[in-house]
Enzyme design. Structure first.
Site, PDB file in Angstrom:
ATOM      1  N   LYS A 122      -2.550   4.618  14.223  1.00 24.99           N
ATOM      2  CA  LYS A 122      -4.227   4.311  14.006  1.00 24.99           C
ATOM      3  C   LYS A 122      -5.070   5.456  14.173  1.00 24.99           C
ATOM      4  O   LYS A 122      -5.554   5.989  13.786  1.00 24.99           O
ATOM      5  CB  LYS A 122      -4.938   3.546  14.942  1.00 24.99           C
ATOM      6  CG  LYS A 122      -4.051   1.844  14.606  1.00 24.99           C
ATOM      7  CD  LYS A 122      -4.104   2.004  13.576  1.00 24.99           C
ATOM      8  CE  LYS A 122      -5.633   1.615  12.809  1.00 24.99           C
ATOM      9  NZ  LYS A 122      -5.760   0.847  11.898  1.00 24.99           N
TER      10      LYS A 122
ATOM     11  N   VAL B 183       0.216  -1.166  -0.065  1.00 23.50           N
ATOM     12  CA  VAL B 183      -0.037   0.076   0.384  1.00 23.50           C
ATOM     13  C   VAL B 183       0.505   1.365  -0.021  1.00 23.50           C
ATOM     14  O   VAL B 183       0.721   2.409  -0.255  1.00 23.50           O
ATOM     15  CB  VAL B 183      -1.143   0.528   1.195  1.00 23.50           C
ATOM     16  CG1 VAL B 183      -0.689  -0.205   1.973  1.00 23.50           C
ATOM     17  CG2 VAL B 183      -1.774   0.821   1.528  1.00 23.50           C
TER      18      VAL B 183
ATOM     19  N   TYR C 251       1.137   1.833  17.804  1.00 19.14           N
ATOM     20  CA  TYR C 251       0.250   1.012  17.418  1.00 19.14           C
ATOM     21  C   TYR C 251      -1.082   1.977  17.097  1.00 19.14           C
ATOM     22  O   TYR C 251      -1.039   2.541  16.084  1.00 19.14           O
ATOM     23  CB  TYR C 251      -0.458  -0.119  17.549  1.00 19.14           C
ATOM     24  CG  TYR C 251      -1.372  -0.527  16.863  1.00 19.14           C
ATOM     25  CD1 TYR C 251      -1.270  -0.640  15.266  1.00 19.14           C
ATOM     26  CD2 TYR C 251      -2.420  -1.279  17.874  1.00 19.14           C
ATOM     27  CE1 TYR C 251      -2.568  -1.261  15.288  1.00 19.14           C
ATOM     28  CE2 TYR C 251      -4.112  -1.270  17.277  1.00 19.14           C
ATOM     29  CZ  TYR C 251      -4.092  -0.737  15.939  1.00 19.14           C
ATOM     30  OH  TYR C 251      -5.404  -1.310  15.446  1.00 19.14           O
TER      31      TYR C 251
ATOM     32  N   SER D 155      -9.728   1.591  15.135  1.00 16.70           N
ATOM     33  CA  SER D 155      -9.061   0.997  16.835  1.00 16.70           C
ATOM     34  C   SER D 155      -9.419   1.523  17.332  1.00 16.70           C
ATOM     35  O   SER D 155      -9.148   2.648  17.815  1.00 16.70           O
ATOM     36  CB  SER D 155      -8.017   0.320  16.479  1.00 16.70           C
ATOM     37  OG  SER D 155      -7.231  -0.500  17.557  1.00 16.70           O
TER      38      SER D 155
ATOM     39  N   ALA E 252      -5.150  -2.514   5.409  1.00 14.87           N
ATOM     40  CA  ALA E 252      -3.434  -2.534   5.695  1.00 14.87           C
ATOM     41  C   ALA E 252      -3.447  -1.877   6.489  1.00 14.87           C
ATOM     42  O   ALA E 252      -3.480  -0.820   6.748  1.00 14.87           O
ATOM     43  CB  ALA E 252      -3.392  -2.111   4.413  1.00 14.87           C
TER      44      ALA E 252
END
Length: 305
Positions: A139, A12, A135, A75, A32
């Site tokens: 997001k 991507v 992470y 998320s 992705a």
């Protein structure tokens, strides 16, 4: 379908490959991402590259191709700790848990004003974001990028803020996956699931087929132009991590989970979903209950990471 598992060249972050994939497309469902806590801050550059650079490349290609609708795999990690209430101070947001408290086995956050015990409650989409690990930060950045794309192009963007997704086909034996996959991998090896802290952390475990249905619904629904709309995507049925480990072990016929008292600094204590906005706005309803889903997952195959 644009999937690196099917085509190793399907990255991507590759503008030319993404532009080819968008030919004849009028909406994008963007799944992705690099997920999980991984190896902590040492993975930061790779998380940012895959999650945020990849999203930026996709959005630029969508703008160029005139693709006007995006559904993003968001998320619940963007919230950090969940919602809590204090008997004296009402709704509060505790800060990150200290190493000293975690080392001493004091896992529950306390009221930042008075130090009293707190009661966890479901989070809704209006709770301010407070990502607690790399992470989670990437997001949230994805959502900001998608919102900027929507404003600039007049496109519509939806972020489905997944809670703890589980189900058949999860990756085996990798730190880049959720706790359900880690427990299921241990059982596949004939080992006991290792449950961190005291196992009483509350989560909302939502089956992958329900998440797929939410994506299909969001792709087909009318969405407001020029903005990003976020929706929690959870089962509405909170369970502890320990309960999930035991349900998997029983259904798999494996050893009893072991509660270790270990912890990870990037983990939050409790986070569960108020998904009423998604239900009301789009008519989505989860169909697979906890026991049914965990029994299926315990007996289903896993894929190589």
């Amino acid at each position: 379908m644009f999937d690196v598992r099917e085509d190793p060249g399907a990255d991507v972050r590759d503008p030319e490959a993404v532009e080819r994939a968008l030919s004849g497309v009028d909406a994008v469902c963007h799944q992705a991402a690099m997920v999980g806590l991984g190896d902590g801050i040492s993975d930061a550059a790779e998380y940012v590259s895959r999650n945020d650079l990849g999203t930026a490349v996709l959005l630029a290609a969508m703008a160029k191709a005139g693709v006007g609708h995006l559904v993003l795999a968001g998320s619940m990690a963007v919230y950090g700790e969940g919602r809590y209430t204090c008997p004296r101070h009402g709704s509060v947001r505790p800060g990150p848990r200290s190493v000293a408290d975690l080392d001493a086995g004091r896992f529950e956050p306390v009221c930042p004003a008075c130090g009293d015990d707190l009661s966890p409650a479901p989070v809704d989409e209006d709770v301010p974001a407070d990502p607690r690990n790399v992470y989670a930060a990437t997001k949230l950045a994805q959502e900001h990028l998608a919102a900027a794309w929507a404003r600039c192009t007049g496109g519509s963007a939806v972020s489905l803020r997944y809670h703890n997704v589980y189900g058949p086909g999860m990756p085996r034996d990798t730190p880049y996956a959720g706790v359900a996959a880690l427990f299921r991998s241990a059982l596949a090896r004939g080992e006991a699931p290792r449950v961190f802290e005291d196992g009483r952390q509350l989560r909302d475990f939502v089956h992958v087929r329900d998440v797929a249905a939410a994506n299909a619904t969001a792709l087909e629904a009318e969405a407001a132009p020029g903005v990003l709309t976020a929706y929690n995507t959870g089962s509405g049925e909170p369970h502890t991590v320990g309960e999930m480990a035991r349900a998997l072990a029983v259904a798999h016929g494996g050893p009893e989970p072991v509660v270790t008292g270990e912890y990870r600094l990037g983990d939050v204590r409790h986070i569960t979903a108020d998904s009423s906005r998604l239900r009301a706005a789009l008519g989505w309803r989860p169909e697979i209950g906890f026991e049914e889903g965990m029994t299926e997952f315990a007996r289903a195959g896993m894929r190589e990471a």
